[in-house]
Scaffold this motif. Structure first.
Motif: not given
Length: 358
Positions: A212-238
């Motif tokens: 019953n668990i669905e993996l819906v996306a894999t995103v990449y923050g490139n081990d960069d703090d700001q990009k990882s922060f933005q990718e987190t925001q994007g996942l939760l909005q999407t």
């Protein structure tokens, strides 16, 4: 630092200095590489050979000024000082696929005895690493492997299967075995990240408790703090109904925790993965993160340094079944494909996190 037990325990969280400098001189490349080493294919070696004095040991992490990498190379520096070698740290400021190549070429020109590298890409570094090996330099990968035919040994944090299984188990337990999840990874080509994610996917697809668990996306923050922060925001909005984010990278999990901790998602979206106690402590204590896992990264660098010294001194050649002693960590046995496994991760939660300082 004490050596971790070699059996997996239920996990709770996972881990994250640029220590520079180096000296010159010491043992020459020829004198180290020709001192009884033998051939990996035949497994011949002299296990009684002492570690040579003055070995030039270089560390090339994925990137400099990454908290996790800084801890790893710090362990390497400690080991090199213990056995009387000369430590050198070089590396890029970004974790792109080809960013390490120029540093490998420079280390070849300098005649280092050993290159310890956490590969950003399993193949991009191979031509240069094989040039290093042709020049008599021993190559040890740690944390993130290169292709097997371009290194002598790989120092793995834990088995790939074990890490992937742990990520699946931690996530499932925290979301009650049902819901949508996403992965926040490092770079698209990161060997270790991709391997762990593939095991996670296989676990979700094959075990009934995860149906019953669905993996819906894999995103990449490139081990960069700001990009990882933005990718987190994007996942939760999407995915407004997302139940969990799994981040098997110390940079990613810390950035995601920072975002979630100051948002309405705190307490509603599970965050787990791999991080260091020091970077995650505040997020565990304020309720953003329940549990995560990690091994001691200091010991990864420490073990890698001793493995490189054993190779350069002729104690081992990298053949399966050979043994060497890694200082305070004790004896290790080389496994199939030249892999040496440090041991299982440690779990961190509110009850255990204050017992650790790294």
């Amino acid at each position: 630092m004490t050596r971790f037990r070699r059996t997996f325990v239920p996990l709770a969280g996972i881990v994250a200095v640029s220590i520079g400098l180096t000296a010159c001189g010491g043992t020459t490349q020829d004198s180290a590489s020709n001192s009884g080493g033998g051939d990996r294919a035949t497994g011949t070696a002299n296990p009684d050979a002492p570690i040579q004095d003055g070995l030039q040991i270089a560390f090339l992490p994925k990137q400099l000024n990454n908290p996790y990498s800084d801890i790893e190379v710090g362990g390497g520096k400690t080991a090199v000082e213990e056995f009387g070698g000369e430590y050198k740290l070089v590396g890029p400021n970004d974790a792109s696929a080809s960013s390490q190549v120029s540093y490998i070429n420079t280390l070849i020109q300098q005649g280092q005895n050993v290159i310890n590298i956490a590969a950003n890409d399993p193949n991009a570094v191979c031509p240069s690493l094989n040039q290093a090996r042709d020049a008599g330099i021993k190559v040890v990968t740690f944390d993130s492997d290169a292709a097997e035919d371009c290194r002598d040994l790989f120092i793995n944090q834990a088995t790939t299967q074990g890490v992937g299984e742990t990520l699946a188990k931690m996530t499932s337990e925290q979301i009650g075995g049902t819901g949508k999840i996403a992965v926040l990874s490092a770079t698209p080509n990161a060997t270790n990240q991709n391997a762990w994610i593939e095991v996670l996917k296989a676990e979700l697809a094959s075990k009934p408790e995860y149906r019953n668990i669905e993996l819906v996306a894999t995103v990449y923050g490139n081990d960069d703090d700001q990009k990882s922060f933005q990718e987190t925001q994007g996942l939760l909005q999407t995915y407004p109904d997302l139940k969990a984010i799994v981040s098997p990278t110390t940079v990613g999990i810390a950035a995601a925790a920072r975002y979630i901790s100051s948002s309405s998602y705190k307490g509603n979206v599970v965050l787990t993965g791999l991080g260091t106690p020091n970077q995650m402590r505040e997020y565990v204590k304020n309720g953003t993160v329940k549990e995560f896992a990690l091994w001691d990264p200091t010991n990864i660098g420490y073990l890698s340094a001793y493995a490189g010294a054993a190779l350069a001194s002729g104690q081992i050649t990298g053949a399966e079944g050979q043994k060497f002693t890694a200082g305070k960590l004790g004896e290790y046995t080389i496994g199939a494909g030249g892999e040496v496994v440090l041991g299982p991760p440690t779990v961190f939660d509110a009850n255990t996190i204050d017992q650790y300082n790294f």
